[in-house]
Design an enzyme around this catalytic site. Structure first.
Site, PDB file in Angstrom:
ATOM      1  N   CYS A 275       0.886  -1.158   0.000  1.00  0.00           N
ATOM      2  CA  CYS A 275       0.000   0.000   0.000  1.00  0.00           C
ATOM      3  C   CYS A 275       0.927   1.212   0.000  1.00  0.00           C
ATOM      4  O   CYS A 275       2.049   1.135   0.522  1.00  0.00           O
ATOM      5  CB  CYS A 275      -0.904  -0.016   1.219  1.00  0.00           C
ATOM      6  SG  CYS A 275      -2.317   1.087   1.101  1.00  0.00           S
TER       7      CYS A 275
ATOM      8  N   CYS B  29      -4.303  -1.074  -2.029  1.00  0.00           N
ATOM      9  CA  CYS B  29      -4.843   0.257  -2.291  1.00  0.00           C
ATOM     10  C   CYS B  29      -4.679   0.559  -3.773  1.00  0.00           C
ATOM     11  O   CYS B  29      -3.728   0.105  -4.412  1.00  0.00           O
ATOM     12  CB  CYS B  29      -4.204   1.320  -1.412  1.00  0.00           C
ATOM     13  SG  CYS B  29      -2.524   1.783  -1.800  1.00  0.00           S
TER      14      CYS B  29
ATOM     15  N   CYS C 265       6.045  -1.213  -9.828  1.00  0.00           N
ATOM     16  CA  CYS C 265       6.748  -1.842  -8.707  1.00  0.00           C
ATOM     17  C   CYS C 265       8.196  -2.131  -9.089  1.00  0.00           C
ATOM     18  O   CYS C 265       8.497  -2.365 -10.258  1.00  0.00           O
ATOM     19  CB  CYS C 265       6.079  -3.165  -8.332  1.00  0.00           C
ATOM     20  SG  CYS C 265       4.432  -3.001  -7.657  1.00  0.00           S
TER      21      CYS C 265
END
Length: 163
Positions: free
Chosen positions: A9, A88, A96
């Site tokens: 998140c 989220c 990422c």
């Protein structure tokens, strides 16, 4: 061999911490070799006290929880991850880093309980979020995680998130 799951998140202060706590709690209670970790792309540096209170009220040990960067899971000393779950929407939309273990990646979105107005509403929002996350974590732990390949794990985790 321990199965490592990373929950992401943006700030790593509420939903990802709830998920880490619940997955580790259930894995330990069920005697499974699964270890949850949580992190964020822009960690806040603190864990939301309402998250800690919701976990503690459910009997989860909250010692050692802290907000940390997802970069800690991309280096050579990081545990090999089997699964990365974003909880989220903003973290789900971010690029990422390359995580150690090339995990399957899924998104299980939850509204931010921190947005509730007033302490009583926040407590209730955090508890409801903890329950929803805990339910999905139990479903995840019902899978044969240690023997699933990346494709099967991604498909099964995606299905859990769609329920």
């Amino acid at each position: 061999m321990t199965v490592h799951v990373l929950i992401l998140c943006t700030h790593n202060s509420a939903r990802s911490v709830l998920a880490e706590g619940m997955l580790n709690h259930w894995a330990q209670r069920l005697g499974l070799e699964v270890q949850a970790h949580s992190a964020g792309s822009a960690p806040s540096g603190r864990v939301n006290p309402f998250a800690l209170a919701a976990l503690a009220a459910a009997g989860v040990d909250t010692a050692g929880f802290h907000s940390k960067s997802w970069d800690a899971f991309s280096g050579p000393d990081a545990p090999p991850l089997s699964l990365a779950i974003t909880v989220c929407d903003s973290a789900a939309g971010e690029a990422c880093p390359v995580f150690h273990g090339a995990p399957a990646k899924v998104h299980w979105g939850y509204p931010d309980p921190s947005n509730a107005e007033g302490d009583d509403a926040k407590r209730q929002a955090f508890e409801l979020t903890r329950q929803a996350i805990g339910y999905r974590m139990l479903q995840l732990l019902a899978l044969p995680l240690a023997t699933m390949d990346r494709v099967a794990l991604q498909a099964a985790a995606t299905e859990i998130g769609a329920r």
